[in-house]
Design a protein around this motif. Structure first.
Motif, PDB file in Angstrom:
ATOM      1  N   GLN A 169       0.814  -1.207   0.000  1.00  0.00           N
ATOM      2  CA  GLN A 169       0.000   0.000   0.000  1.00  0.00           C
ATOM      3  C   GLN A 169       0.852   1.263   0.000  1.00  0.00           C
ATOM      4  N   ALA A 170       2.105   1.135   0.395  1.00  0.00           N
ATOM      5  CA  ALA A 170       3.004   2.301   0.407  1.00  0.00           C
ATOM      6  C   ALA A 170       3.693   2.517  -0.933  1.00  0.00           C
ATOM      7  N   VAL A 171       3.496   1.588  -1.879  1.00  0.00           N
ATOM      8  CA  VAL A 171       4.137   1.711  -3.190  1.00  0.00           C
ATOM      9  C   VAL A 171       3.437   2.790  -4.016  1.00  0.00           C
ATOM     10  N   ALA A 172       4.183   3.704  -4.561  1.00  0.00           N
ATOM     11  CA  ALA A 172       3.632   4.755  -5.426  1.00  0.00           C
ATOM     12  C   ALA A 172       3.857   4.382  -6.889  1.00  0.00           C
ATOM     13  N   ALA A 173       2.987   4.873  -7.749  1.00  0.00           N
ATOM     14  CA  ALA A 173       3.107   4.576  -9.174  1.00  0.00           C
ATOM     15  C   ALA A 173       4.408   5.139  -9.736  1.00  0.00           C
ATOM     16  N   HIS A 242       6.648  -3.885 -14.648  1.00  0.00           N
ATOM     17  CA  HIS A 242       5.649  -3.275 -13.772  1.00  0.00           C
ATOM     18  C   HIS A 242       4.402  -4.161 -13.763  1.00  0.00           C
ATOM     19  N   GLU A 243       3.986  -4.648 -12.590  1.00  0.00           N
ATOM     20  CA  GLU A 243       2.787  -5.474 -12.526  1.00  0.00           C
ATOM     21  C   GLU A 243       1.788  -5.020 -11.461  1.00  0.00           C
ATOM     22  N   LEU A 244       2.138  -3.990 -10.695  1.00  0.00           N
ATOM     23  CA  LEU A 244       1.215  -3.466  -9.692  1.00  0.00           C
ATOM     24  C   LEU A 244       0.395  -2.329 -10.280  1.00  0.00           C
ATOM     25  N   LEU A 245      -0.905  -2.334 -10.015  1.00  0.00           N
ATOM     26  CA  LEU A 245      -1.763  -1.216 -10.399  1.00  0.00           C
ATOM     27  C   LEU A 245      -1.914  -0.307  -9.188  1.00  0.00           C
ATOM     28  N   CYS A 246      -1.538   0.950  -9.347  1.00  0.00           N
ATOM     29  CA  CYS A 246      -1.561   1.913  -8.244  1.00  0.00           C
ATOM     30  C   CYS A 246      -2.531   3.043  -8.581  1.00  0.00           C
ATOM     31  N   PHE A 247      -3.290   3.491  -7.598  1.00  0.00           N
ATOM     32  CA  PHE A 247      -4.217   4.601  -7.824  1.00  0.00           C
ATOM     33  C   PHE A 247      -4.733   5.088  -6.469  1.00  0.00           C
ATOM     34  N   SER A 248      -5.417   6.222  -6.493  1.00  0.00           N
ATOM     35  CA  SER A 248      -6.094   6.751  -5.312  1.00  0.00           C
ATOM     36  C   SER A 248      -7.579   6.833  -5.626  1.00  0.00           C
ATOM     37  N   PRO A 345       6.710  -1.524 -10.227  1.00  0.00           N
ATOM     38  CA  PRO A 345       7.273  -2.867 -10.039  1.00  0.00           C
ATOM     39  C   PRO A 345       6.797  -3.459  -8.712  1.00  0.00           C
ATOM     40  N   ASN A 346       6.696  -4.760  -8.683  1.00  0.00           N
ATOM     41  CA  ASN A 346       6.270  -5.458  -7.475  1.00  0.00           C
ATOM     42  C   ASN A 346       7.506  -5.887  -6.672  1.00  0.00           C
ATOM     43  N   PRO A 347       7.702  -5.347  -5.470  1.00  0.00           N
ATOM     44  CA  PRO A 347       8.867  -5.743  -4.684  1.00  0.00           C
ATOM     45  C   PRO A 347       8.823  -7.202  -4.242  1.00  0.00           C
ATOM     46  N   PHE A 348       7.651  -7.837  -4.356  1.00  0.00           N
ATOM     47  CA  PHE A 348       7.505  -9.247  -3.969  1.00  0.00           C
ATOM     48  C   PHE A 348       7.225 -10.135  -5.184  1.00  0.00           C
TER      49      PHE A 348
END
Length: 392
Positions: A169-173, A242-248, A345-348
């Motif tokens: 949840q702390a990952v920014a786009a 990049h595989e994480l989708l980030c948004f607010s 990017p996904n750190p995991f």
């Protein structure tokens, strides 16, 4: 002895030699003070360690004590147990770290395996533990519920699901595909609904997170079934790696849920649902968070076992509410806001975070529904005969 005067198991054993053939397993919930738990553990360990199977040579016993400083446990207990047992018994005592607990051969060599703070345990170690128990090994569990909080090794540290969720949840786009600063770009968006006669509005409004810039505002005058708004084709929505989708996102008081859909090149649809708050909240979704929706051109070809959303092939994003996916969103007017849609990017990456079903059921201990007391409900299909007795 089993004391049924409380809602929790309390099992004790005498260390006299007439008790050496008592059961070779002990565990369960324990809410006794720390000193009483230590005394009880020593009595149990002494009895279990001396209960050597017939035919085993004397003096060849070895007790393993699991020793990893996980949050929420008593980090001093393993060493205290080891010191006390060395003084009380003529057996070899070895402290087992997480790596040793995952080594089936190392665990198999033990006469007794003691797991203090048993609620947290390496997921990869469950298979070794299962093999040990099936071979007649003896196990002592302290604390619990046992194995409720599995952990995985990642970059020289142990992490659990809560840690993963918090860090994601702390990952920014790193790459922002939609910032909604250009209102004219909304002309390429398409809307779909069960009732086209009901008005809805998409707009770029001020009020983005932190008060900086604009955001997408979606207003639905009267929801009667479902409503979605889809972006145009977005080349490079997920850049390589990049595989994480980030948004607010946020919603009004009547809109506590939102569905977000990813469409791949082949038409397959992948949908995730998340809870909205009235204040802005950042979201980070993994490919595993999106579930295949069979009503798509890829029906019959996608969505099988092991299939998942492939971010590299995603071409469109869809936002919406519906009776099928967001049941907490009832009929009537609704508003929600979205901003800064992008990828990171996904750190995991590459980690499955699965237990793999490595540990066979243990009556009264595992899985969690077999616990007496405040146990979770058994999954559907488990016969009532095999569920723990109800206790007043």
């Amino acid at each position: 002895m089993m004391d049924r005067s409380t809602r929790h198991h309390r099992i004790s054993y005498s260390t006299s030699r007439d008790a050496l053939r008592r059961p070779a397993f002990a565990g369960g919930r324990n809410t006794a003070p720390a000193r009483r738990r230590t005394v009880l553990a020593l009595r149990l360990a002494a009895a279990l360690a001396l209960a050597v199977p017939a035919g085993r040579a004397a003096g060849g016993e070895k007790i393993g004590i699991f020793n990893e400083a996980f949050p929420g446990g008593d980090a001093t207990l393993p060493a205290r147990l080891a010191r006390s047992l060395r003084d009380a018994l003529e057996v070899d005592i070895e402290l087992f770290d997480g790596a040793a607990a995952c080594d089936e051969r190392a665990v198999a060599a033990l006469s007794l395996f003691v797991i203090p703070n048993a609620r947290t345990y390496p997921a990869e170690g469950l298979a070794a533990l299962d093999a040990y128990l099936k071979a007649g090994g003896k196990l002592l569990l302290l604390g619990g519920p046992p194995f409720e909080n599995p952990v995985w090794r990642h970059r020289d540290r142990w992490i659990d699901r809560a840690t993963v969720a918090a860090e994601l949840q702390a990952v920014a786009a790193a790459h922002v595909a939609l910032d909604f600063e250009d209102a004219s770009a909304l002309g390429a968006w398409t809307r779909a609904t069960n009732d086209p006669s009901l008005p809805a509005r998409l707009a770029c409004e001020a009020g983005a997170p932190g008060g900086k810039g604009k955001c997408l505002a979606v207003s639905i005058e009267k929801l009667t079934g479902w409503f979605t708004c889809a972006s145009p084709v977005l080349p490079g929505l997920f850049p390589e790696g990049h595989e994480l989708l980030c948004f607010s996102a946020r919603g009004d008081a009547r809109t506590p849920q939102l569905a977000i859909e990813l469409n791949e090149e082949d038409g397959s649809r992948w949908i995730a649902v998340f809870a909205l708050e009235t204040e802005w909240k950042r979201f980070t979704l993994r490919p595993e968070d999106f579930h295949y929706w069979p009503d798509s051109p890829a029906a019959g070809r996608r969505g099988g076992p092991g299939d998942r959303c492939n971010p590299a092939r995603v071409v469109r994003i869809v936002l919406g509410v519906s009776a099928s996916h967001t049941p907490r969103v009832d009929g009537g007017p609704h508003r929600f806001w979205v901003d800064e849609v992008g990828a990171a990017p996904n750190p995991f990456a590459g980690m499955a975070f699965e237990t793999g079903g490595g540990l066979a059921p243990i009556e009264g201990v595992w899985p969690p529904y077999k616990l007496h007391g405040d146990a979770p409900p058994a999954p559907s299909g488990v016969p009532a005969t095999f569920r723990p007795f109800a206790r007043p």
